[in-house]
Design an enzyme around this catalytic site. Structure first.
Site, PDB file in Angstrom:
ATOM      1  N   ARG A  38       7.005  70.170 -27.401  1.00 54.02           N
ATOM      2  CA  ARG A  38       5.795  70.094 -28.221  1.00 54.02           C
ATOM      3  C   ARG A  38       5.440  71.489 -28.758  1.00 54.02           C
ATOM      4  O   ARG A  38       5.611  72.494 -28.062  1.00 54.02           O
ATOM      5  CB  ARG A  38       4.615  69.557 -27.413  1.00 54.02           C
ATOM      6  CG  ARG A  38       3.392  69.290 -28.289  1.00 54.02           C
ATOM      7  CD  ARG A  38       2.166  68.897 -27.485  1.00 54.02           C
ATOM      8  NE  ARG A  38       1.012  68.736 -28.372  1.00 54.02           N
ATOM      9  CZ  ARG A  38      -0.248  68.713 -27.952  1.00 54.02           C
ATOM     10  NH1 ARG A  38      -0.526  68.855 -26.663  1.00 54.02           N
ATOM     11  NH2 ARG A  38      -1.223  68.567 -28.823  1.00 54.02           N
ATOM     12  N   HIS A  39       4.914  71.523 -29.970  1.00 50.96           N
ATOM     13  CA  HIS A  39       4.525  72.782 -30.606  1.00 50.96           C
ATOM     14  C   HIS A  39       3.399  73.486 -29.848  1.00 50.96           C
ATOM     15  O   HIS A  39       2.693  72.887 -29.021  1.00 50.96           O
ATOM     16  CB  HIS A  39       4.068  72.520 -32.050  1.00 50.96           C
ATOM     17  CG  HIS A  39       2.870  71.624 -32.142  1.00 50.96           C
ATOM     18  ND1 HIS A  39       1.579  72.066 -31.913  1.00 50.96           N
ATOM     19  CD2 HIS A  39       2.765  70.304 -32.425  1.00 50.96           C
ATOM     20  CE1 HIS A  39       0.734  71.069 -32.056  1.00 50.96           C
ATOM     21  NE2 HIS A  39       1.421  69.985 -32.355  1.00 50.96           N
ATOM     22  N   ARG A  68       3.570  73.953 -37.642  1.00 49.27           N
ATOM     23  CA  ARG A  68       3.298  74.237 -36.232  1.00 49.27           C
ATOM     24  C   ARG A  68       4.532  73.996 -35.361  1.00 49.27           C
ATOM     25  O   ARG A  68       4.745  74.697 -34.369  1.00 49.27           O
ATOM     26  CB  ARG A  68       2.095  73.442 -35.735  1.00 49.27           C
ATOM     27  CG  ARG A  68       2.168  71.929 -35.889  1.00 49.27           C
ATOM     28  CD  ARG A  68       0.786  71.332 -35.634  1.00 49.27           C
ATOM     29  NE  ARG A  68       0.729  69.882 -35.635  1.00 49.27           N
ATOM     30  CZ  ARG A  68       0.525  69.138 -36.721  1.00 49.27           C
ATOM     31  NH1 ARG A  68       0.392  69.717 -37.905  1.00 49.27           N
ATOM     32  NH2 ARG A  68       0.447  67.819 -36.628  1.00 49.27           N
ATOM     33  N   GLU A 121       4.496  64.327 -36.749  1.00 51.04           N
ATOM     34  CA  GLU A 121       3.538  63.628 -35.889  1.00 51.04           C
ATOM     35  C   GLU A 121       3.190  62.250 -36.467  1.00 51.04           C
ATOM     36  O   GLU A 121       3.448  61.952 -37.645  1.00 51.04           O
ATOM     37  CB  GLU A 121       2.273  64.496 -35.735  1.00 51.04           C
ATOM     38  CG  GLU A 121       1.165  63.915 -34.857  1.00 51.04           C
ATOM     39  CD  GLU A 121       1.610  63.645 -33.429  1.00 51.04           C
ATOM     40  OE1 GLU A 121       2.470  62.762 -33.226  1.00 51.04           O
ATOM     41  OE2 GLU A 121       1.068  64.276 -32.508  1.00 51.04           O
ATOM     42  N   HIS A 181       5.964  66.940 -31.898  1.00 50.48           N
ATOM     43  CA  HIS A 181       4.526  66.798 -31.716  1.00 50.48           C
ATOM     44  C   HIS A 181       4.232  65.865 -30.541  1.00 50.48           C
ATOM     45  O   HIS A 181       5.107  65.126 -30.092  1.00 50.48           O
ATOM     46  CB  HIS A 181       3.901  66.256 -32.997  1.00 50.48           C
ATOM     47  CG  HIS A 181       4.281  67.038 -34.216  1.00 50.48           C
ATOM     48  ND1 HIS A 181       3.504  68.052 -34.720  1.00 50.48           N
ATOM     49  CD2 HIS A 181       5.389  66.969 -35.008  1.00 50.48           C
ATOM     50  CE1 HIS A 181       4.108  68.569 -35.787  1.00 50.48           C
ATOM     51  NE2 HIS A 181       5.247  67.938 -35.974  1.00 50.48           N
TER      52      HIS A 181
END
Length: 209
Positions: A8-9, A58, A82, A149
């Site tokens: 995940r970012h 991101r 996402e 995401h």
């Protein structure tokens, strides 16, 4: 055995404000950039063979921190974006609860298709899961790091594992810049090896492998 690291970012200002990002292209904040830089050496130590990322900034910028250490290119894949949150995107969750109380209640209860033009969980899982499988197929037997995401990671991993929505709801959400590790072999297929691994938990996860 193929190893897939679903990462995940890092943190964003919208994460910090509990504002719905969805597919809005929100950049990392200072904390998020620090998280990516801190996590990158741990992931580099896994000797990745490939890095793939959502094309949203991101995630792409999170992946860039690992690329800077490994020298590997980052391949962008828009399927790793996402979940699209429809009419909620850009709103604080408090605003969502006020403006869309019925849809919000269904979402909180785990309805896979709550309305408000939000992408269904089935569609999300298939989209991200297919991208994850393609990333793995491009480096069979290797280690692939995929920067994506939170909701996308959960549903994409669930798609590969064959887990339904009720099972996925029992799994904790990925924290910013933490990851899930999946492995695939001819005997067991895809299976979960670790979840929510990050700077504070990586040593313990390594010892358990």
């Amino acid at each position: 055995m193929t190893r897939l690291i679903v990462w995940r970012h890092g943190n964003t200002d919208w994460n910090a404000a509990s504002r719905v990002q969805g597919q809005t292209d929100v950049p990392l904040n200072n904390l998020g950039r620090e998280q990516a830089v801190a996590a990158a050496p741990l992931l580099a130590a896994l000797r990745p063979d490939a890095i793939v990322a959502s094309d949203l900034r991101r995630a792409a910028d999170t992946a860039a921190a690992l690329a800077a250490l490994t020298g590997l290119p980052v391949r962008a894949d828009a399927r790793l974006r996402e979940r699209h949150f429809g009419r909620w995107q850009g709103l604080a969750l408090t605003e969502v609860a006020q403006r869309y109380p019925d849809e919000y209640a269904r979402w909180r209860a785990g309805d896979p298709d709550p309305g408000a033009e939000i992408e269904s969980l089935d569609d999300l899982g298939k989209r991200v899961g297919t991208a994850l499988q393609d990333a793995a197929d491009a480096a069979p037997g290797g280690t692939i790091v995929v920067a994506t995401h939170g909701a996308g990671a959960r549903q994409g991993c669930g798609y590969l594992l064959g887990w339904d929505h009720a099972v996925l709801r029992t799994i904790g959400s990925l924290r910013n810049c933490h990851w899930t590790e999946l492995r695939d072999n001819d005997v067991r297929g895809w299976h979960l090896r670790a979840h929510n691994v990050g700077v504070l938990t990586a040593s313990a996860a390594t010892e358990a492998v």
